[in-house]
Every structure is written in C-alpha cells, then in structure tokens.
Design a protein around this motif. Sequence first.
Motif, short mmCIF file in Angstrom:
data_model
loop_
_atom_site.label_atom_id
_atom_site.label_comp_id
_atom_site.label_asym_id
_atom_site.label_seq_id
_atom_site.Cartn_x
_atom_site.Cartn_y
_atom_site.Cartn_z
N GLN A 269 3.71 10.99 2.56
CA GLN A 269 3.00 10.83 1.30
C GLN A 269 2.95 9.36 0.87
O GLN A 269 2.61 9.06 -0.28
N GLY A 270 3.29 8.46 1.78
CA GLY A 270 3.17 7.03 1.48
C GLY A 270 4.39 6.39 0.87
O GLY A 270 4.29 5.31 0.28
N VAL A 271 5.56 7.01 1.02
CA VAL A 271 6.80 6.42 0.50
C VAL A 271 7.71 6.07 1.67
O VAL A 271 7.96 6.91 2.53
N GLU A 272 8.17 4.83 1.71
CA GLU A 272 9.08 4.36 2.75
C GLU A 272 10.45 4.10 2.16
O GLU A 272 10.57 3.71 1.00
N VAL A 273 11.46 4.31 2.95
CA VAL A 273 12.83 3.95 2.59
C VAL A 273 13.24 2.79 3.48
O VAL A 273 13.06 2.84 4.69
N LEU A 274 13.76 1.75 2.87
CA LEU A 274 14.37 0.64 3.61
C LEU A 274 15.79 0.51 3.09
O LEU A 274 16.01 0.24 1.91
N ALA A 275 16.75 0.74 3.97
CA ALA A 275 18.16 0.64 3.59
C ALA A 275 18.69 -0.69 4.13
O ALA A 275 18.74 -0.90 5.33
N GLY B 24 0.82 -1.21 0.00
CA GLY B 24 0.00 0.00 0.00
C GLY B 24 0.85 1.26 0.00
O GLY B 24 0.34 2.36 -0.18
N LYS B 25 2.16 1.10 0.20
CA LYS B 25 3.10 2.22 0.16
C LYS B 25 4.13 1.96 -0.93
O LYS B 25 4.39 0.82 -1.30
N GLY B 26 4.73 3.04 -1.40
CA GLY B 26 5.87 2.90 -2.28
C GLY B 26 7.09 2.62 -1.42
O GLY B 26 7.23 3.19 -0.34
N TYR C 66 12.47 9.56 -8.35
CA TYR C 66 12.12 8.15 -8.14
C TYR C 66 11.04 8.00 -7.07
O TYR C 66 10.15 7.16 -7.20
N MET C 67 11.11 8.82 -6.04
CA MET C 67 10.07 8.76 -4.99
C MET C 67 8.73 9.21 -5.54
O MET C 67 7.69 8.68 -5.16
N GLU C 68 8.75 10.17 -6.43
CA GLU C 68 7.51 10.60 -7.10
C GLU C 68 6.91 9.45 -7.90
O GLU C 68 5.70 9.28 -7.95
#
Length: 174
Positions: free
Chosen positions: A94-100, A62-64, A168-170
């Motif tokens: 805005q619904g974007v997650e970062v996983l490093a 449900g998220k980017g 890219y997040m967009e």
Amino acid sequence: MKKKKRLLMRSIILILLISALGYTLYSNFFISKERVRAGSEAPNFLLKDLEGNEHQLSDYKGKGVFLNFWGTWCEPCEREMPYMNNQYQMYKDQGVEVLAVNIAESDLAVSTFVNKYDLSFPVVLDKQSQVFKAYGVGKLPATYLIDSDGKVVDVITGTLTERMIQEYMEQIKP
C-alpha cells in the motif's frame, strides 16, 4: 608564596567549574536537541544493509516511510520489532516502507537479531551514528513518520504497540 599558589589554583578550578556549569545550562535550555521535528523536511541519508545494499531515503519518495531507530540491546525495541514486521506485511503493498536504522552495532549482533525475529523489512546500519545525530535522536526506540513528500509527520519515542504502528502506517500511507 604557598598561599598565593593555592589561591591561584583554587581560582582556576573555580573558573573552570563555573564555565562548565554555564555551558551545561546553556546547552540544556537554549540549544534544541531534536533537530528533526514534525513538519520539517526529513534529512536524506545513505546507509547499507547487512547484504551491502544501499538504501537512500530519497529513493522512497512517493511512499510513506516508517523510520525506526533501534538497538539490539534495547528491550522496548525488541518488543516492537515483531509488530513492525507484521504491519509491514500488511502495508508494504500500500506504499508504506519500514526502514529500521540500527545504531553502531556489529553486523553479527544485528544479523542474529534479524534472523531471530525473521524481519522482512530493510534493516540498515548506522555504524558511526551519523544519521542518529542528524535526526537528533534522544532515546531509543525513536520513530519518524515520513509522508510521501519527504516531510516528517510525527516523531514518536518509546515503545509502540501493534495497534499504534497500524495507526501510524495509516497516517503515512500515500
């Protein structure tokens, strides 16, 4: 008798060398190294962060997801981390997650790096490089853009600029 032994040894060595060359050629030209490609389903995984919290990719449905593979020793990774952190601050609501995903380094090395750059996104530890291998990552840094449905939108290798990260997040924003 000595000549026969020498001929036998040379023949065995030649057969081994030819076999090794054949396998190398086969693996380089016929076996795909990149297991995850744009358009494919992102493989699910479960990794822990420095505090021991579990992060499962499917929990982010449900998220980017901006999935980044990196190492503390990797200079291009080090350059892009502050940019990722800046854009994470802009896009997390805005619904974007970062996983490093850190590849096989000690908790101390990763913790020192995270504190140095004051990273606010989840940094997970791939101690045995299982996720690294499952995704078929070649060189670092490598970023997988995953949409809200869990599909890989794009795979990017190499250093990213802040503007590129924003674009890219967009792309993956739900």
